[in-house]
Design a protein around this motif. Structure first.
Motif, PDB file in Angstrom:
ATOM      1  N   SER A   1     152.715  88.673  65.703  1.00 44.51           N
ATOM      2  CA  SER A   1     152.592  87.278  65.253  1.00 44.51           C
ATOM      3  C   SER A   1     152.341  86.323  66.413  1.00 44.51           C
ATOM      4  CB  SER A   1     153.862  86.854  64.506  1.00 44.51           C
ATOM      5  OG  SER A   1     154.952  86.657  65.391  1.00 44.51           O
ATOM      6  N   LYS A   2     152.701  86.740  67.632  1.00 42.77           N
ATOM      7  CA  LYS A   2     152.528  85.910  68.823  1.00 42.77           C
ATOM      8  C   LYS A   2     151.346  86.374  69.678  1.00 42.77           C
ATOM      9  CE  LYS A   2     156.236  83.368  68.117  1.00 42.77           C
ATOM     10  NZ  LYS A   2     156.163  81.907  67.880  1.00 42.77           N
ATOM     11  N   LYS A   3     150.445  87.124  69.084  1.00 39.23           N
ATOM     12  CA  LYS A   3     149.353  87.711  69.856  1.00 39.23           C
ATOM     13  C   LYS A   3     148.519  86.662  70.587  1.00 39.23           C
ATOM     14  CE  LYS A   3     147.260  91.392  68.258  1.00 39.23           C
ATOM     15  NZ  LYS A   3     146.334  92.330  67.559  1.00 39.23           N
ATOM     16  N   ASP A   4     148.409  85.467  70.013  1.00 35.34           N
ATOM     17  CA  ASP A   4     147.620  84.425  70.670  1.00 35.34           C
ATOM     18  C   ASP A   4     148.241  83.983  71.990  1.00 35.34           C
ATOM     19  OD1 ASP A   4     149.793  83.314  69.281  1.00 35.34           O
ATOM     20  OD2 ASP A   4     148.811  81.355  69.158  1.00 35.34           O
ATOM     21  N   GLU A   5     149.524  84.303  72.213  1.00 32.41           N
ATOM     22  CA  GLU A   5     150.187  83.927  73.464  1.00 32.41           C
ATOM     23  C   GLU A   5     149.958  84.943  74.576  1.00 32.41           C
ATOM     24  OE1 GLU A   5     154.308  83.038  73.059  1.00 32.41           O
ATOM     25  OE2 GLU A   5     154.030  81.699  71.326  1.00 32.41           O
ATOM     26  N   TRP A   6     149.705  86.211  74.226  1.00 28.50           N
ATOM     27  CA  TRP A   6     149.623  87.234  75.271  1.00 28.50           C
ATOM     28  C   TRP A   6     148.293  87.981  75.347  1.00 28.50           C
ATOM     29  CZ3 TRP A   6     148.601  91.990  73.235  1.00 28.50           C
ATOM     30  CH2 TRP A   6     149.046  92.279  71.942  1.00 28.50           C
TER      31      TRP A   6
ATOM     32  N   GLN B   1     145.227  87.089  75.704  1.00 29.62           N
ATOM     33  CA  GLN B   1     144.266  86.631  76.710  1.00 29.62           C
ATOM     34  C   GLN B   1     144.756  86.875  78.132  1.00 29.62           C
ATOM     35  OE1 GLN B   1     146.322  84.734  75.103  1.00 29.62           O
ATOM     36  NE2 GLN B   1     147.154  83.156  76.460  1.00 29.62           N
ATOM     37  N   LEU B   2     146.011  87.308  78.295  1.00 30.15           N
ATOM     38  CA  LEU B   2     146.578  87.555  79.623  1.00 30.15           C
ATOM     39  C   LEU B   2     146.068  88.879  80.181  1.00 30.15           C
ATOM     40  CD1 LEU B   2     150.295  86.612  78.846  1.00 30.15           C
ATOM     41  CD2 LEU B   2     148.527  85.125  79.821  1.00 30.15           C
ATOM     42  N   ASP B   3     146.122  89.027  81.513  1.00 28.90           N
ATOM     43  CA  ASP B   3     145.784  90.328  82.079  1.00 28.90           C
ATOM     44  C   ASP B   3     146.910  91.313  81.788  1.00 28.90           C
ATOM     45  OD1 ASP B   3     147.823  90.264  84.119  1.00 28.90           O
ATOM     46  OD2 ASP B   3     146.500  89.066  85.385  1.00 28.90           O
ATOM     47  N   ASP B   4     146.673  92.578  82.103  1.00 27.30           N
ATOM     48  CA  ASP B   4     147.612  93.627  81.701  1.00 27.30           C
ATOM     49  C   ASP B   4     149.015  93.402  82.243  1.00 27.30           C
ATOM     50  OD1 ASP B   4     145.675  94.839  80.274  1.00 27.30           O
ATOM     51  OD2 ASP B   4     145.298  96.466  81.683  1.00 27.30           O
ATOM     52  N   TYR B   5     149.128  92.968  83.494  1.00 24.72           N
ATOM     53  CA  TYR B   5     150.447  92.808  84.096  1.00 24.72           C
ATOM     54  C   TYR B   5     151.169  91.596  83.523  1.00 24.72           C
ATOM     55  CZ  TYR B   5     148.506  96.303  87.137  1.00 24.72           C
ATOM     56  OH  TYR B   5     147.923  97.444  87.603  1.00 24.72           O
ATOM     57  N   ALA B   6     150.432  90.539  83.249  1.00 25.18           N
ATOM     58  CA  ALA B   6     151.045  89.372  82.611  1.00 25.18           C
ATOM     59  C   ALA B   6     151.473  89.703  81.181  1.00 25.18           C
ATOM     60  CB  ALA B   6     150.071  88.194  82.620  1.00 25.18           C
ATOM     61  N   GLN B   7     150.699  90.533  80.502  1.00 19.24           N
ATOM     62  CA  GLN B   7     151.116  90.992  79.175  1.00 19.24           C
ATOM     63  C   GLN B   7     152.429  91.764  79.264  1.00 19.24           C
ATOM     64  OE1 GLN B   7     148.377  93.153  76.735  1.00 19.24           O
ATOM     65  NE2 GLN B   7     146.654  91.781  77.162  1.00 19.24           N
TER      66      GLN B   7
ATOM     67  N   LYS C   1     155.806  90.806  77.195  1.00 22.83           N
ATOM     68  CA  LYS C   1     156.442  91.712  76.236  1.00 22.83           C
ATOM     69  C   LYS C   1     157.835  92.132  76.698  1.00 22.83           C
ATOM     70  CE  LYS C   1     152.237  93.482  74.079  1.00 22.83           C
ATOM     71  NZ  LYS C   1     151.434  94.669  73.705  1.00 22.83           N
ATOM     72  N   ALA C   2     158.008  92.303  78.009  1.00 24.27           N
ATOM     73  CA  ALA C   2     159.340  92.634  78.518  1.00 24.27           C
ATOM     74  C   ALA C   2     160.327  91.511  78.220  1.00 24.27           C
ATOM     75  CB  ALA C   2     159.270  92.901  80.017  1.00 24.27           C
ATOM     76  N   LYS C   3     159.885  90.278  78.401  1.00 24.24           N
ATOM     77  CA  LYS C   3     160.754  89.124  78.141  1.00 24.24           C
ATOM     78  C   LYS C   3     161.112  89.024  76.666  1.00 24.24           C
ATOM     79  CE  LYS C   3     160.902  84.069  78.472  1.00 24.24           C
ATOM     80  NZ  LYS C   3     160.171  82.844  78.909  1.00 24.24           N
ATOM     81  N   HIS C   4     160.152  89.246  75.792  1.00 23.18           N
ATOM     82  CA  HIS C   4     160.371  89.022  74.364  1.00 23.18           C
ATOM     83  C   HIS C   4     160.989  90.225  73.646  1.00 23.18           C
ATOM     84  CE1 HIS C   4     158.478  85.024  73.877  1.00 23.18           C
ATOM     85  NE2 HIS C   4     157.843  85.376  74.978  1.00 23.18           N
TER      86      HIS C   4
ATOM     87  N   LEU D   1     140.227  99.280  80.985  1.00 18.11           N
ATOM     88  CA  LEU D   1     139.832  98.538  79.795  1.00 18.11           C
ATOM     89  C   LEU D   1     140.227  99.350  78.562  1.00 18.11           C
ATOM     90  CD1 LEU D   1     136.318  97.259  80.899  1.00 18.11           C
ATOM     91  CD2 LEU D   1     138.451  95.963  80.766  1.00 18.11           C
ATOM     92  N   LYS D   2     141.040  98.768  77.704  1.00 19.44           N
ATOM     93  CA  LYS D   2     141.539  99.477  76.533  1.00 19.44           C
ATOM     94  C   LYS D   2     140.602  99.268  75.345  1.00 19.44           C
ATOM     95  CE  LYS D   2     145.392  97.277  76.914  1.00 19.44           C
ATOM     96  NZ  LYS D   2     146.754  96.737  76.795  1.00 19.44           N
ATOM     97  N   VAL D   3     140.660 100.181  74.406  1.00 18.40           N
ATOM     98  CA  VAL D   3     139.816 100.056  73.218  1.00 18.40           C
ATOM     99  C   VAL D   3     140.593  99.517  72.026  1.00 18.40           C
ATOM    100  CG1 VAL D   3     138.213 101.841  73.957  1.00 18.40           C
ATOM    101  CG2 VAL D   3     140.204 102.484  72.585  1.00 18.40           C
ATOM    102  N   ILE D   4     141.896  99.250  72.203  1.00 22.31           N
ATOM    103  CA  ILE D   4     142.666  98.517  71.202  1.00 22.31           C
ATOM    104  C   ILE D   4     143.407  97.408  71.924  1.00 22.31           C
ATOM    105  CG2 ILE D   4     142.930 100.540  69.710  1.00 22.31           C
ATOM    106  CD1 ILE D   4     145.866 100.682  70.616  1.00 22.31           C
ATOM    107  N   ASP D   5     143.938  96.442  71.174  1.00 23.40           N
ATOM    108  CA  ASP D   5     144.647  95.308  71.781  1.00 23.40           C
ATOM    109  C   ASP D   5     145.841  95.783  72.601  1.00 23.40           C
ATOM    110  OD1 ASP D   5     142.861  93.675  70.560  1.00 23.40           O
ATOM    111  OD2 ASP D   5     144.196  93.168  68.884  1.00 23.40           O
TER     112      ASP D   5
END
Length: 232
Positions: free
Chosen positions: A183-188, A190-196, A200-203, A228-232
């Motif tokens: 549900s919060k996908k719009d927040e993460w 667009q981030l790079d992998d490490y920021a994602q 996710k660790a925080k939430h 580069l991943k082929v799924i979100d």
């Protein structure tokens, strides 16, 4: 939802016995040596067999080595004990990468004088690996919910880390957490992998565990593949 198989963490990560068939040192190219992972080349595999260390083998192309098989010292960590139509474990492993000591290391040194690529094996620094990933899959999207990867060299720290992560993974309501993350996908997204990973660790509460992840160095974060991943 997930249940640990209680993997065994091997204390001694050194192979000590030399191999009998020394011609193998010259029959195999050491290109694509797996320098950051756990995949064994043919020579390493032979040393593991001689030292009676079991390894997992699958007849499929390996990502890092030239063999037409995946050979790793691997234990399956979690089973999914509660079925859910959208939640599936992609992989869940405890891994060991062995180095060499004693007669085994001396044997490699002798042959490295003639076959210099063997110095890569001579200098292997052993380590443990943790890898857990599950996805939420449905017709509208496929999302990697969480993907934890860690490399550890110390046996005591490895045991403590596996224990903490086991409690964490077994103790969470992953249905609700998965829905929240999606549900919060719009927040993460667009981030790079490490920021994602940080988001996710925080939430999920992963960052509250007493583990040496957030040290400022990206390799110490519970990260998502940098490819580069082929799924979100």
């Amino acid at each position: 939802m997930f249940k640990s198989n209680d993997p065994i963490i091997i204390k001694d990560l050194f192979l000590k016995h030399p191999i009998k068939n020394e011609s193998i040192f010259y029959e195999n190219d050491l290109d694509f040596f797996d320098r950051e992972g756990y995949q064994l080349n043919t020579i390493e595999k032979t040393f593991h067999e001689e030292n009676k260390v079991d390894f997992h083998s699958e007849n499929r192309m390996a990502r890092r080595v030239s063999d037409d098989a995946l050979n790793v010292v691997l234990q399956h960590w979690f089973n999914q004990v509660e079925e859910h139509p959208q939640i599936f474990i992609d992989h869940s492993h405890i891994l060991h990468r062995f180095g060499f000591e004693g007669e085994a290391k001396e044997q490699i040194r002798e042959h490295a004088e003639k076959h210099p690529k063997l110095w890569k094996m001579y200098h292997i620094k052993p380590k443990y690996g943790i890898d857990f990933c599950f996805d939420w899959i449905e017709d509208e999207h496929a999302t990697e919910v969480i993907h934890i990867e860690m490399d550890i060299r110390d046996n005591k720290l490895m045991k403590e880390t596996v224990e903490q992560l086991t409690d964490f993974i077994e103790g969470k309501d992953w249905v609700d957490l998965s829905k929240y993350i999606i549900s919060k996908k719009d927040e993460w997204l667009q981030l790079d992998d490490y920021a994602q990973a940080v988001w996710k660790a925080k939430h999920t509460g992963l960052d509250q565990l007493d583990l040496p992840w957030f040290t400022g160095h990206y390799l110490n974060k519970p990260y998502y593949f940098a490819y580069l991943k082929v799924i979100d």
